[in-house]
Design an enzyme around this catalytic site. Sequence first.
Site, mmCIF file in Angstrom:
data_model
loop_
_atom_site.group_PDB
_atom_site.id
_atom_site.type_symbol
_atom_site.label_atom_id
_atom_site.label_comp_id
_atom_site.label_asym_id
_atom_site.label_seq_id
_atom_site.Cartn_x
_atom_site.Cartn_y
_atom_site.Cartn_z
ATOM 1 N N CYS A 78 51.421 58.410 -9.257
ATOM 2 C CA CYS A 78 51.962 57.411 -8.336
ATOM 3 C C CYS A 78 52.985 58.093 -7.431
ATOM 4 O O CYS A 78 53.367 59.251 -7.637
ATOM 5 C CB CYS A 78 52.623 56.272 -9.111
ATOM 6 S SG CYS A 78 54.052 56.794 -10.084
ATOM 7 N N HIS A 107 56.643 61.070 -18.400
ATOM 8 C CA HIS A 107 56.075 61.038 -19.745
ATOM 9 C C HIS A 107 54.713 61.721 -19.770
ATOM 10 O O HIS A 107 53.678 61.092 -19.966
ATOM 11 C CB HIS A 107 55.972 59.596 -20.253
ATOM 12 C CG HIS A 107 57.259 59.069 -20.788
ATOM 13 N ND1 HIS A 107 57.618 57.739 -20.725
ATOM 14 C CD2 HIS A 107 58.295 59.700 -21.402
ATOM 15 C CE1 HIS A 107 58.816 57.584 -21.284
ATOM 16 N NE2 HIS A 107 59.234 58.754 -21.695
ATOM 17 N N CYS A 164 62.726 56.742 -9.607
ATOM 18 C CA CYS A 164 61.739 56.101 -8.738
ATOM 19 C C CYS A 164 62.384 54.924 -8.005
ATOM 20 O O CYS A 164 63.079 54.117 -8.629
ATOM 21 C CB CYS A 164 60.554 55.617 -9.572
ATOM 22 S SG CYS A 164 59.337 54.685 -8.617
ATOM 23 N N HIS A 207 62.466 51.938 -24.252
ATOM 24 C CA HIS A 207 62.001 52.759 -23.132
ATOM 25 C C HIS A 207 63.193 53.157 -22.261
ATOM 26 O O HIS A 207 64.066 52.337 -21.982
ATOM 27 C CB HIS A 207 60.982 51.983 -22.301
ATOM 28 C CG HIS A 207 60.222 52.829 -21.341
ATOM 29 N ND1 HIS A 207 60.750 53.254 -20.141
ATOM 30 C CD2 HIS A 207 58.968 53.352 -21.406
ATOM 31 C CE1 HIS A 207 59.858 53.983 -19.501
ATOM 32 N NE2 HIS A 207 58.769 54.065 -20.249
ATOM 33 N N GLU A 218 63.531 53.607 -19.097
ATOM 34 C CA GLU A 218 63.689 52.784 -17.892
ATOM 35 C C GLU A 218 64.450 51.501 -18.207
ATOM 36 O O GLU A 218 65.367 51.102 -17.468
ATOM 37 C CB GLU A 218 62.327 52.430 -17.296
ATOM 38 C CG GLU A 218 62.421 51.509 -16.085
ATOM 39 C CD GLU A 218 61.083 50.949 -15.646
ATOM 40 O OE1 GLU A 218 61.060 49.784 -15.190
ATOM 41 O OE2 GLU A 218 60.055 51.651 -15.750
ATOM 42 N N THR A 242 58.711 48.218 -14.849
ATOM 43 C CA THR A 242 57.775 48.421 -13.736
ATOM 44 C C THR A 242 56.334 48.626 -14.163
ATOM 45 O O THR A 242 55.423 48.491 -13.342
ATOM 46 C CB THR A 242 58.200 49.632 -12.891
ATOM 47 O OG1 THR A 242 58.284 50.795 -13.734
ATOM 48 C CG2 THR A 242 59.546 49.385 -12.219
ATOM 49 N N SER A 295 54.351 54.480 -21.047
ATOM 50 C CA SER A 295 54.136 53.031 -21.098
ATOM 51 C C SER A 295 52.944 52.609 -20.254
ATOM 52 O O SER A 295 52.085 51.847 -20.706
ATOM 53 C CB SER A 295 55.395 52.295 -20.622
ATOM 54 O OG SER A 295 55.151 50.909 -20.505
ATOM 55 N N ASN A 296 52.868 53.109 -19.019
ATOM 56 C CA ASN A 296 51.780 52.655 -18.145
ATOM 57 C C ASN A 296 50.424 53.120 -18.649
ATOM 58 O O ASN A 296 49.419 52.431 -18.483
ATOM 59 C CB ASN A 296 52.032 53.095 -16.691
ATOM 60 C CG ASN A 296 51.745 54.551 -16.445
ATOM 61 O OD1 ASN A 296 50.616 54.947 -16.187
ATOM 62 N ND2 ASN A 296 52.772 55.376 -16.511
ATOM 63 N N SER A 330 51.583 59.280 -14.595
ATOM 64 C CA SER A 330 52.238 60.578 -14.746
ATOM 65 C C SER A 330 51.254 61.672 -15.164
ATOM 66 O O SER A 330 51.654 62.716 -15.670
ATOM 67 C CB SER A 330 53.383 60.473 -15.767
ATOM 68 O OG SER A 330 52.928 59.904 -16.977
#
Length: 274
Positions: A12, A36, A92, A120, A122, A158, A215-216, A258
């Site tokens: 991203c 990550h 970010c 996490h 973030e 996010t 996470s994503n 990532s």
Amino acid sequence: MEIKMAKDYGFCFGVKRAIQIAEKNQNSLIFGSLIHNAKEINRLEKNFNVKIEEDPKKIPKNKSVIIRTHGIPKQDLEYLKNKGVKITDATCPYVIKPQQIVESMSKEGYQIVLFGDINHPEVKGVISYATNQALVINSLEELQEKKLQRKVALVSQTTKQTPQLLQIASYLVERCTEVRIFNTICNATSYNQKAALDLSKEVDIMIVVGGKTSSNTKQLLSIAKQHCEDSYLVEDENELELAWFKNKKLCGITAGASTPDWIIENVKQKISTI
């Protein structure tokens, strides 16, 4: 084995930006893991001599420090500034947004409800900007156990899934006098999740490429499994197992935000030989 790639996948904007920052700031320390993805971190350490440091007290005054993409707690950032450390912020912009919202809404007297994983980095960073007690919940069920105030502001990690955020928002609207809802799920996350969902309906097997602590990436695996039970998460081509592909004809591939292109290509090449 026939392969079909997701319409949207991989790096991203925020991750690309962070890696460029690390490459331009050789010999720097990174406060926490920049992204990550262990493989990409190893590449940066080897080729650009950047090192990870988790403890701000161990960072020397004269050292250049890169702030991780996930951001860091407000108190740690202030500590580094007061110490006189040279800071390059790779947080970010999509993460900075919920930080700012939490700070402003809590100052206005709203109870903050943050939809995310409390462990996490973030989330730890975002919640540190609250000026009053905030709730961090990872599901609607967790929220149902909490005591809510009359005025509530909702933000999200996010990388969460939009349908779950909407469920939580609906629950709050039904129970609170005033609710401010901020959709802080980033666009790239939404696009990648939709592409993974669409592809999972077409294929016999899904491979999600990315870090196991991302996470994503874990969200992509969860989404893929909704329609393709044979969905697997791998960090690189060496984790692929031949048994997964038995009697399979069409393999779908997606990747976390990532995950660099070179890892995705290695996975794709190995699957193509099966």
